[in-house]
Design a protein around this motif. Structure first.
Motif, PDB file in Angstrom:
ATOM      1  N   VAL A 114       6.591  18.228  19.001  1.00 52.81           N
ATOM      2  CA  VAL A 114       7.282  19.428  20.060  1.00 52.81           C
ATOM      3  C   VAL A 114       8.386  19.535  20.141  1.00 52.81           C
ATOM      4  N   ARG A 115       8.229  21.055  20.547  1.00 52.39           N
ATOM      5  CA  ARG A 115       9.403  21.649  21.030  1.00 52.39           C
ATOM      6  C   ARG A 115      10.534  21.412  22.180  1.00 52.39           C
ATOM      7  N   THR A 116      10.966  20.636  21.597  1.00 56.14           N
ATOM      8  CA  THR A 116      11.870  19.665  23.166  1.00 56.14           C
ATOM      9  C   THR A 116      12.622  18.748  21.936  1.00 56.14           C
ATOM     10  N   PHE A 117      14.061  19.128  22.410  1.00 59.93           N
ATOM     11  CA  PHE A 117      15.355  19.166  21.915  1.00 59.93           C
ATOM     12  C   PHE A 117      15.623  17.736  22.155  1.00 59.93           C
ATOM     13  N   THR A 118      15.570  16.945  20.773  1.00 59.06           N
ATOM     14  CA  THR A 118      15.806  15.495  20.663  1.00 59.06           C
ATOM     15  C   THR A 118      17.329  15.511  19.365  1.00 59.06           C
ATOM     16  N   THR A 119      17.787  14.607  19.161  1.00 58.49           N
ATOM     17  CA  THR A 119      18.501  13.824  18.297  1.00 58.49           C
ATOM     18  C   THR A 119      18.107  12.688  17.437  1.00 58.49           C
ATOM     19  N   ASP A 120      16.588  12.600  17.869  1.00 56.21           N
ATOM     20  CA  ASP A 120      16.742  10.824  16.793  1.00 56.21           C
ATOM     21  C   ASP A 120      16.474  10.968  16.147  1.00 56.21           C
ATOM     22  N   ASN A 121      15.746  12.619  15.236  1.00 56.04           N
ATOM     23  CA  ASN A 121      15.352  12.548  13.831  1.00 56.04           C
ATOM     24  C   ASN A 121      17.300  12.681  13.424  1.00 56.04           C
ATOM     25  N   ILE A 122      17.663  13.078  13.917  1.00 62.20           N
ATOM     26  CA  ILE A 122      19.279  13.538  13.412  1.00 62.20           C
ATOM     27  C   ILE A 122      19.786  11.679  12.956  1.00 62.20           C
ATOM     28  N   ALA A 123      19.564  10.964  14.073  1.00 62.99           N
ATOM     29  CA  ALA A 123      20.170   9.775  14.008  1.00 62.99           C
ATOM     30  C   ALA A 123      19.958   8.713  12.764  1.00 62.99           C
ATOM     31  N   ARG A 124      17.903   9.041  13.175  1.00 62.26           N
ATOM     32  CA  ARG A 124      17.688   8.407  12.188  1.00 62.26           C
ATOM     33  C   ARG A 124      18.177   8.190  10.907  1.00 62.26           C
ATOM     34  N   VAL A 125      18.016   9.784  10.241  1.00 64.46           N
ATOM     35  CA  VAL A 125      18.857  10.192   8.400  1.00 64.46           C
ATOM     36  C   VAL A 125      19.856   9.662   8.377  1.00 64.46           C
ATOM     37  N   PHE A 126      20.995   9.111   9.350  1.00 65.87           N
ATOM     38  CA  PHE A 126      22.524   9.186   9.638  1.00 65.87           C
ATOM     39  C   PHE A 126      22.410   7.057   9.302  1.00 65.87           C
ATOM     40  N   THR A 127      21.386   6.516  10.079  1.00 69.56           N
ATOM     41  CA  THR A 127      21.738   5.394  10.257  1.00 69.56           C
ATOM     42  C   THR A 127      20.166   4.913   9.529  1.00 69.56           C
ATOM     43  N   ASP A 128      19.456   5.449   8.930  1.00 71.10           N
ATOM     44  CA  ASP A 128      18.223   4.230   8.622  1.00 71.10           C
ATOM     45  C   ASP A 128      18.671   3.956   6.964  1.00 71.10           C
ATOM     46  N   ALA A 129      18.873   2.964   6.232  1.00 64.49           N
ATOM     47  CA  ALA A 129      19.708   2.053   5.157  1.00 64.49           C
ATOM     48  C   ALA A 129      18.932   2.892   4.199  1.00 64.49           C
ATOM     49  N   VAL A 130      17.113   2.971   4.426  1.00 65.31           N
ATOM     50  CA  VAL A 130      16.419   3.457   3.060  1.00 65.31           C
ATOM     51  C   VAL A 130      16.807   5.768   3.082  1.00 65.31           C
ATOM     52  N   PHE A 131      17.492   5.825   3.782  1.00 64.57           N
ATOM     53  CA  PHE A 131      17.848   7.808   3.590  1.00 64.57           C
ATOM     54  C   PHE A 131      19.232   6.727   3.220  1.00 64.57           C
ATOM     55  N   ARG A 132      19.416   6.263   3.912  1.00 70.56           N
ATOM     56  CA  ARG A 132      21.008   6.293   2.575  1.00 70.56           C
ATOM     57  C   ARG A 132      21.388   5.980   1.490  1.00 70.56           C
ATOM     58  N   THR A 133      20.748   4.877   1.087  1.00 71.21           N
ATOM     59  CA  THR A 133      19.971   5.353  -0.907  1.00 71.21           C
ATOM     60  C   THR A 133      19.518   5.942  -1.492  1.00 71.21           C
ATOM     61  N   VAL A 134      18.494   6.252  -0.729  1.00 71.23           N
ATOM     62  CA  VAL A 134      18.109   7.746  -1.180  1.00 71.23           C
ATOM     63  C   VAL A 134      18.398   9.074  -1.546  1.00 71.23           C
ATOM     64  N   THR A 135      19.619   8.977  -0.510  1.00 73.55           N
ATOM     65  CA  THR A 135      20.515  10.477  -0.418  1.00 73.55           C
ATOM     66  C   THR A 135      21.933  10.142  -2.234  1.00 73.55           C
ATOM     67  N   LEU A 136      21.998   8.765  -1.700  1.00 72.12           N
ATOM     68  CA  LEU A 136      23.305   8.431  -2.824  1.00 72.12           C
ATOM     69  C   LEU A 136      22.815   8.590  -4.171  1.00 72.12           C
ATOM     70  N   ARG A 137      21.029   7.686  -3.975  1.00 71.85           N
ATOM     71  CA  ARG A 137      20.631   8.000  -5.693  1.00 71.85           C
ATOM     72  C   ARG A 137      20.566   9.202  -6.115  1.00 71.85           C
ATOM     73  N   THR A 138      20.493  10.145  -5.193  1.00 70.89           N
ATOM     74  CA  THR A 138      19.704  11.519  -5.362  1.00 70.89           C
ATOM     75  C   THR A 138      21.184  12.417  -5.867  1.00 70.89           C
ATOM     76  N   VAL A 139      21.785  12.160  -5.055  1.00 74.57           N
ATOM     77  CA  VAL A 139      23.429  12.707  -5.735  1.00 74.57           C
ATOM     78  C   VAL A 139      23.992  11.919  -6.769  1.00 74.57           C
ATOM     79  N   GLY A 140      23.791  10.712  -6.858  1.00 74.89           N
ATOM     80  CA  GLY A 140      24.649  10.071  -8.220  1.00 74.89           C
ATOM     81  C   GLY A 140      23.364  10.707  -9.433  1.00 74.89           C
ATOM     82  N   VAL A 141      22.475  11.196  -9.638  1.00 76.22           N
ATOM     83  CA  VAL A 141      21.606  11.350 -10.246  1.00 76.22           C
ATOM     84  C   VAL A 141      21.809  13.084 -10.621  1.00 76.22           C
ATOM     85  N   ALA A 142      22.035  13.808  -9.448  1.00 82.32           N
ATOM     86  CA  ALA A 142      22.467  15.259  -9.763  1.00 82.32           C
ATOM     87  C   ALA A 142      23.723  15.545 -10.605  1.00 82.32           C
TER      88      ALA A 142
END
Length: 273
Positions: A45-73
């Motif tokens: 749906v091409r309507t403006f929303t910040t829900d996805n951005i907010a979820r990326v930065f607040t979801d604990a799973v995404f934070r854990t995976v991000t730290l793991r990915t940067v650590g592996v790199a």
């Protein structure tokens, strides 16, 4: 005038391709991160929303995976660096001409092999019933360690080549002068070569860091239950059919690479890429 017209004729196609195919698709990616999806059909749906951005930065799973990915790199980058520096030094300054050619061929030959073949070869080696287990009685199996080992093997040539080129550019006269002034070999490497070679090391680290950060195939093959950002993005795009969330997640590795490039800019690494 004719010279400028000829130059424009040569430059317009690649610049147009860069602007439309690369920068254009990147712009669409960033814009689509602010779209939503229909909860019933899953359609975008091409309507403006910040829900996805907010979820990326607040979801604990995404934070854990991000730290793991940067650590592996970062871990893969350090491992490749530790392996590449002595090898490149030997290739550039110690090996005979024939030996240098043989080593260059040995380093670059894996680049001609299929990515999947190499990844599946490591899957076989690291298998609990594989050759490594037969020979040593131990194997890390599939998981985070296997992912780091496989990525280090895959991207090592991208570190060796720029470091080797950097060592080759160090004048032999400087090395001889350092020796004549009484410096030990270790001091010569640390005080004379290291400052001149560092931009090449930094250039190689850009390749290993960015390639490891965006990889999702190797971790799928040897990572077991390990999840990295690439897998999460692929899953949201293909399995969950959530393109906007996948686009929002893609901003994380994009931002990480941009920040890494900015950090490497002052080292002269970008001139060696």
């Amino acid at each position: 005038m004719k010279r400028r017209a000829g130059l424009a004729f040569l430059l317009v196609p690649p610049l147009a391709w860069l602007g439309v195919a690369y920068l254009g698709s990147l712009a669409v990616l960033l814009v689509s991160a602010f779209w939503g999806t229909n909860s019933f059909t899953g359609a975008v749906v091409r309507t403006f929303t910040t829900d996805n951005i907010a979820r990326v930065f607040t979801d604990a799973v995404f934070r854990t995976v991000t730290l793991r990915t940067v650590g592996v790199a970062l871990t893969v980058t350090v491992i490749c660096m530790l392996l590449a520096i002595p090898l490149a030094l030997y290739m550039a300054k110690i090996a005979s001409p024939a030996g240098r050619v043989a080593l260059v061929i040995a380093v670059t030959t894996p680049l001609w092999a299929s990515y999947l073949v190499k990844a599946y070869a490591w899957r076989m080696l690291l298998s609990p019933e594989g050759p490594l287990s037969w020979a040593t009685g131990y194997t890390p199996g599939y998981g985070l360690v296997a992912t780091v080992i496989t990525l280090s093997y895959l991207w090592l040539p991208y570190m060796v080549i720029p470091v080797f080129a950097a060592f080759e550019r160090v004048p032999d006269a400087l090395v001889d002068a350092s020796s004549d002034l009484g410096a030990s070999s270790l001091m010569t490497v640390r005080s004379v070569m290291a400052p001149l070679v560092f931009p090449g090391i930094a250039a190689g680290s850009i390749f290993t860091f960015s390639l490891s950060l965006g990889d999702y195939i190797a971790v799928t093959i040897v990572g077991g239950k390990t999840q990295m950002l690439g897998n999460i993005i692929y899953g949201q795009l293909v399995t969950a059919n959530n393109q906007p969330l996948a686009a929002a997640l893609s901003i994380i590795p994009l931002a990480a690479i941009v920040l890494y490039l900015l950090a490497m800019r002052r080292t002269g690494a970008l001139e060696n890429v």
